[in-house]
Design a protein around this motif. Structure first.
Motif, PDB file in Angstrom:
ATOM      1  N   SER A 155       0.809  -1.224   0.000  1.00 33.04           N
ATOM      2  CA  SER A 155       0.000   0.000   0.000  1.00 33.04           C
ATOM      3  C   SER A 155       0.840   1.270   0.000  1.00 33.04           C
ATOM      4  O   SER A 155       1.877   1.325   0.654  1.00 33.04           O
ATOM      5  CB  SER A 155      -0.909   0.020   1.240  1.00 33.04           C
ATOM      6  N   SER A 238      -1.734   9.678  -3.107  1.00 31.33           N
ATOM      7  CA  SER A 238      -2.253   8.316  -3.237  1.00 31.33           C
ATOM      8  C   SER A 238      -3.640   8.234  -2.620  1.00 31.33           C
ATOM      9  O   SER A 238      -3.825   8.620  -1.452  1.00 31.33           O
ATOM     10  CB  SER A 238      -1.316   7.320  -2.549  1.00 31.33           C
ATOM     11  N   ARG A 240      -7.997   6.538  -3.569  1.00 28.81           N
ATOM     12  CA  ARG A 240      -9.051   6.126  -4.489  1.00 28.81           C
ATOM     13  C   ARG A 240     -10.281   6.952  -4.146  1.00 28.81           C
ATOM     14  O   ARG A 240     -10.561   7.153  -2.980  1.00 28.81           O
ATOM     15  CB  ARG A 240      -9.369   4.635  -4.336  1.00 28.81           C
ATOM     16  N   PRO A 241     -11.013   7.456  -5.138  1.00 26.50           N
ATOM     17  CA  PRO A 241     -10.798   7.318  -6.574  1.00 26.50           C
ATOM     18  C   PRO A 241      -9.586   8.109  -7.061  1.00 26.50           C
ATOM     19  O   PRO A 241      -9.016   8.896  -6.297  1.00 26.50           O
ATOM     20  CB  PRO A 241     -12.094   7.860  -7.175  1.00 26.50           C
ATOM     21  N   MET A 242      -9.241   7.900  -8.338  1.00 26.25           N
ATOM     22  CA  MET A 242      -8.021   8.476  -8.882  1.00 26.25           C
ATOM     23  C   MET A 242      -8.026   9.999  -8.850  1.00 26.25           C
ATOM     24  O   MET A 242      -6.981  10.631  -8.664  1.00 26.25           O
ATOM     25  CB  MET A 242      -7.804   7.970 -10.308  1.00 26.25           C
ATOM     26  N   MET A 283      -2.083   2.276 -11.095  1.00 27.09           N
ATOM     27  CA  MET A 283      -3.541   2.240 -11.142  1.00 27.09           C
ATOM     28  C   MET A 283      -4.047   0.862 -10.726  1.00 27.09           C
ATOM     29  O   MET A 283      -5.128   0.430 -11.124  1.00 27.09           O
ATOM     30  CB  MET A 283      -4.037   2.570 -12.549  1.00 27.09           C
ATOM     31  N   THR A 286      -3.716  -0.813  -3.694  1.00 30.71           N
ATOM     32  CA  THR A 286      -4.825  -0.539  -2.785  1.00 30.71           C
ATOM     33  C   THR A 286      -5.281   0.908  -2.873  1.00 30.71           C
ATOM     34  O   THR A 286      -6.450   1.217  -2.678  1.00 30.71           O
ATOM     35  CB  THR A 286      -4.416  -0.858  -1.342  1.00 30.71           C
ATOM     36  N   SER A 287      -4.353   1.812  -3.139  1.00 34.11           N
ATOM     37  CA  SER A 287      -4.653   3.194  -3.514  1.00 34.11           C
ATOM     38  C   SER A 287      -3.853   3.518  -4.764  1.00 34.11           C
ATOM     39  O   SER A 287      -2.765   2.980  -4.969  1.00 34.11           O
ATOM     40  CB  SER A 287      -4.268   4.169  -2.388  1.00 34.11           C
ATOM     41  N   TYR A 288      -4.396   4.372  -5.604  1.00 36.54           N
ATOM     42  CA  TYR A 288      -3.689   4.795  -6.809  1.00 36.54           C
ATOM     43  C   TYR A 288      -2.732   5.936  -6.456  1.00 36.54           C
ATOM     44  O   TYR A 288      -3.023   6.753  -5.586  1.00 36.54           O
ATOM     45  CB  TYR A 288      -4.675   5.276  -7.876  1.00 36.54           C
TER      46      TYR A 288
END
Length: 304
Positions: A155, A238, A240-242, A283, A286-288
């Motif tokens: 992550s 970092s 989500r969403p992007m 992408m 766990t997070s972008y």
């Protein structure tokens, strides 16, 4: 003489509760050996991940934590990456079950891709694809221990972590917020090459050793990782969403412009709107992770 750090037991969490593997005085050169994301369990096309990794509980082994003498919460850890040397002659990528950035109509089976270093280790070549790509090594995972939590090495977050950002490379400097005494720095997951986004979820994974130098900016508190190259300054967000990752990255870069380069927040907002850069590090995690940037040519005021 440089301090050499080579883990006997790799770590799979960014944790403030683990015993440091070394204590380093700022300004001294350090050589850090790192494993690949699979701890070298995949070596050939026959090492199908579901079998080669069947007994593996965790991925993405890290070297660390490294204790930096004098680091205190509220400081900024400065990590200068002087060199990255790849320590074997091939890199590994693969398709994993239920993992990747695309959901294709055609279901792809597990598959291993071996990319061999060729032409004096300047390029990678895969015998099936029959294409050469340039070697551009960087560290996918680079961070410090969070304040309280122990977080998986898969992550990313404000502490750095598994960002998969190609600009964490030789010649660049990474700035990280310090949450704990000693900073407690971790690194691993070297990639010999990776496109923006790390599309299938697995870059050209490889073992390596890095030559780095730590320093501290006392009393300077930053919220998210920052990167400085010869030509640009960058910030990583970092989430989500992007679009939230993009907002974090740009907000951190805007703060940098206001803190250190004399711009008002309004001026920085407008300037980044017109000349800011933005790319996707990963992408798939766990997070972008997204990287906002500005070229240094725009940081100096001029009279027309």
């Amino acid at each position: 003489m440089a301090t050499i750090i080579k883990n006997e037991e790799y770590k799979y969490i960014f944790s403030p509760y683990l015993e440091p593997v070394a204590r380093i005085t700022p300004g001294n050169e350090v050589i850090v050996y790192t494993e690949d994301a699979f701890k070298s369990r995949i070596k050939t096309e026959a090492d199908i991940p579901s079998k080669a990794l069947a007994t593996v509980r965790f991925l993405n082994p890290q070297t660390g934590p490294i204790y930096i003498e004098g680091a205190e919460p509220g400081d900024t850890l400065k990590v200068e990456i002087q060199d990255i040397e790849l320590t074997r002659d091939y890199a590994v990528s693969c398709f994993l079950k239920h993992f990747g950035g695309l959901h294709l109509e055609e279901r792809l089976e597990e598959k291993v891709w071996i990319w061999r270093l060729v032409e004096n280790r300047q390029y990678l070549y895969n015998e099936e694809i029959r294409v050469k790509i340039p070697v551009r090594p960087f560290y996918g995972t680079f961070g410090v221990a969070p304040e309280i939590e122990a977080i998986s090495t898969m992550s990313p977050g404000p502490f750095g972590g598994n960002m998969d950002v190609p600009d964490i490379t030789a010649g660049n400097t990474v700035y990280l917020p310090v949450y704990n005494k000693g900073a407690l720095f971790y690194m691993g997951d070297c990639h010999a090459a990776q496109g923006e986004g790390e599309l299938c979820g697995v870059a050209c994974e490889i073992t390596a050793k890095a030559t780095i130098k730590f320093d501290l900016i006392k009393g300077k508190k930053i919220a998210w990782p920052r990167i400085e190259s010869k030509d640009k300054i960058m910030a990583v967000g970092s989430a989500r969403p992007m679009e939230d990752a993009a907002r974090i990255a740009y907000a951190e870069l805007l703060a940098w412009l206001a803190e250190d380069y004399g711009f008002t927040k309004a001026e920085a907002y407008e300037l980044l709107t017109q000349v800011g850069g933005l790319y996707v590090g990963n992408m798939v995690d766990t997070s972008y992770s997204l990287v906002a940037s500005i070229h240094k040519r725009y940081l100096q005021r001029i009279d027309a």
